[in-house]
Design a protein around this motif. Sequence first.
Motif, PDB file in Angstrom:
ATOM      1  N   VAL A 178     -11.778  -2.284 -12.932  1.00 37.44           N
ATOM      2  CA  VAL A 178     -10.540  -1.661 -12.446  1.00 37.44           C
ATOM      3  C   VAL A 178     -10.338  -0.300 -13.111  1.00 37.44           C
ATOM      4  O   VAL A 178      -9.998   0.684 -12.448  1.00 37.44           O
ATOM      5  N   VAL A 179     -10.544  -0.246 -14.426  1.00 39.05           N
ATOM      6  CA  VAL A 179     -10.406   1.028 -15.143  1.00 39.05           C
ATOM      7  C   VAL A 179     -11.447   2.028 -14.639  1.00 39.05           C
ATOM      8  O   VAL A 179     -11.147   3.206 -14.426  1.00 39.05           O
ATOM      9  N   GLY A 180     -12.683   1.547 -14.425  1.00 39.90           N
ATOM     10  CA  GLY A 180     -13.722   2.418 -13.890  1.00 39.90           C
ATOM     11  C   GLY A 180     -13.354   2.979 -12.530  1.00 39.90           C
ATOM     12  O   GLY A 180     -13.572   4.160 -12.254  1.00 39.90           O
ATOM     13  N   TYR A 181     -12.777   2.117 -11.696  1.00 38.51           N
ATOM     14  CA  TYR A 181     -12.325   2.564 -10.378  1.00 38.51           C
ATOM     15  C   TYR A 181     -11.248   3.627 -10.519  1.00 38.51           C
ATOM     16  O   TYR A 181     -11.232   4.617  -9.772  1.00 38.51           O
ATOM     17  N   GLY A 182     -10.353   3.431 -11.488  1.00 36.56           N
ATOM     18  CA  GLY A 182      -9.299   4.417 -11.711  1.00 36.56           C
ATOM     19  C   GLY A 182      -9.847   5.753 -12.153  1.00 36.56           C
ATOM     20  O   GLY A 182      -9.347   6.815 -11.750  1.00 36.56           O
ATOM     21  N   LEU A 183     -10.895   5.732 -12.965  1.00 36.26           N
ATOM     22  CA  LEU A 183     -11.498   6.984 -13.421  1.00 36.26           C
ATOM     23  C   LEU A 183     -12.206   7.710 -12.284  1.00 36.26           C
ATOM     24  O   LEU A 183     -12.219   8.942 -12.233  1.00 36.26           O
ATOM     25  N   VAL A 184     -12.798   6.934 -11.382  1.00 38.89           N
ATOM     26  CA  VAL A 184     -13.481   7.536 -10.233  1.00 38.89           C
ATOM     27  C   VAL A 184     -12.477   8.202  -9.299  1.00 38.89           C
ATOM     28  O   VAL A 184     -12.738   9.269  -8.729  1.00 38.89           O
ATOM     29  N   PHE A 190      -3.742   8.922 -13.789  1.00 42.29           N
ATOM     30  CA  PHE A 190      -4.133   7.636 -14.383  1.00 42.29           C
ATOM     31  C   PHE A 190      -2.936   6.710 -14.584  1.00 42.29           C
ATOM     32  O   PHE A 190      -3.029   5.502 -14.350  1.00 42.29           O
ATOM     33  N   VAL A 191      -1.820   7.253 -15.018  1.00 41.74           N
ATOM     34  CA  VAL A 191      -0.630   6.420 -15.243  1.00 41.74           C
ATOM     35  C   VAL A 191      -0.143   5.829 -13.928  1.00 41.74           C
ATOM     36  O   VAL A 191       0.193   4.646 -13.834  1.00 41.74           O
ATOM     37  N   ARG A 192      -0.121   6.651 -12.887  1.00 40.95           N
ATOM     38  CA  ARG A 192       0.349   6.163 -11.591  1.00 40.95           C
ATOM     39  C   ARG A 192      -0.607   5.148 -11.000  1.00 40.95           C
ATOM     40  O   ARG A 192      -0.213   4.241 -10.264  1.00 40.95           O
ATOM     41  N   PHE A 193      -1.901   5.264 -11.345  1.00 42.44           N
ATOM     42  CA  PHE A 193      -2.905   4.325 -10.840  1.00 42.44           C
ATOM     43  C   PHE A 193      -2.540   2.897 -11.214  1.00 42.44           C
ATOM     44  O   PHE A 193      -2.664   1.970 -10.417  1.00 42.44           O
ATOM     45  N   LYS A 195       0.282   1.659 -11.669  1.00 43.63           N
ATOM     46  CA  LYS A 195       1.498   1.206 -11.010  1.00 43.63           C
ATOM     47  C   LYS A 195       1.266   0.912  -9.532  1.00 43.63           C
ATOM     48  O   LYS A 195       2.150   0.447  -8.840  1.00 43.63           O
ATOM     49  N   MET A 196       0.061   1.210  -9.085  1.00 42.58           N
ATOM     50  CA  MET A 196      -0.272   0.993  -7.677  1.00 42.58           C
ATOM     51  C   MET A 196      -0.655  -0.462  -7.433  1.00 42.58           C
ATOM     52  O   MET A 196      -1.040  -1.183  -8.345  1.00 42.58           O
ATOM     53  N   THR A 197      -0.523  -0.864  -6.185  1.00 42.91           N
ATOM     54  CA  THR A 197      -1.037  -2.183  -5.794  1.00 42.91           C
ATOM     55  C   THR A 197      -2.383  -1.981  -5.109  1.00 42.91           C
ATOM     56  O   THR A 197      -2.540  -1.090  -4.288  1.00 42.91           O
ATOM     57  N   PHE A 198      -3.340  -2.775  -5.487  1.00 48.94           N
ATOM     58  CA  PHE A 198      -4.667  -2.684  -4.894  1.00 48.94           C
ATOM     59  C   PHE A 198      -5.267  -4.079  -4.917  1.00 48.94           C
ATOM     60  O   PHE A 198      -4.867  -4.944  -5.699  1.00 48.94           O
ATOM     61  N   PRO A 199      -6.221  -4.330  -4.045  1.00 51.65           N
ATOM     62  CA  PRO A 199      -6.813  -5.678  -3.975  1.00 51.65           C
ATOM     63  C   PRO A 199      -7.619  -6.003  -5.222  1.00 51.65           C
ATOM     64  O   PRO A 199      -8.503  -5.252  -5.613  1.00 51.65           O
TER      65      PRO A 199
END
Length: 218
Positions: A178-184, A190-193, A195-199
């Motif tokens: 999940v963190v890797g996906y956020g970095l991509v 990053f902070v808003r990531f 707070k998002m909803t994702f599968p």
Amino acid sequence: MNTFLILSTLAGIAAGAAFKPLSDIISVKLLKNRKKDFTKSNNDGIIHTIISAVLGGAAGFFSGFGLFFLFVLAILFIGNIVATCDIQHRIIPNETILALLAVKLVFGVAALLGAGDLPEWNPLLSLAGLAVLGAVFFIPSFMGNKVGYGDIKLAMAIGFCVELMPALWAVCFMGVFVVGYGLVQQNIPFVRFFKMTFPMGPFLCAAQIVSLLLYSNM
């Protein structure tokens, strides 16, 4: 690297790549039963196929030909269906949960009978994995975080499928993914990531494969 290991790795890659279009056929039917449309995306489909092929290749590399290889491929195929349905409509069909449990029971009983290269199965550890992962995902849901009941049921099924320690590893690997996906996703702060909803289904399904393969080769 011996010839059989090369062949099993290539077989895993081929199977993983083939699972995407095959799982789409089942996903279409499952979504249609829920009055949801299946949307075909070329970019997402390519990425999905590559990830599935890599995981299939890893299964072949770490396990070689045998019943354990088939077990990992079976849960990889189910994971493909989960990923497609969850990405498209935030749905984790109950049929996939039951399929995971059924696969574990079939191969688990085979392990108890001493069949092939399957690792020893301890039903109590499977139940412990089910309970612990259920709690890990239920607590944030109970506290109001956006964790759906489908995610909880999937986590419980995965806990049962891979047993206690690999299940805990899977949670850790899921966090890394999940963190890797956020970095991509560099266009998302990053902070808003977070707070998002994702599968979460795709991340958890990939994590269970990685944790199972690594744990089984310790």
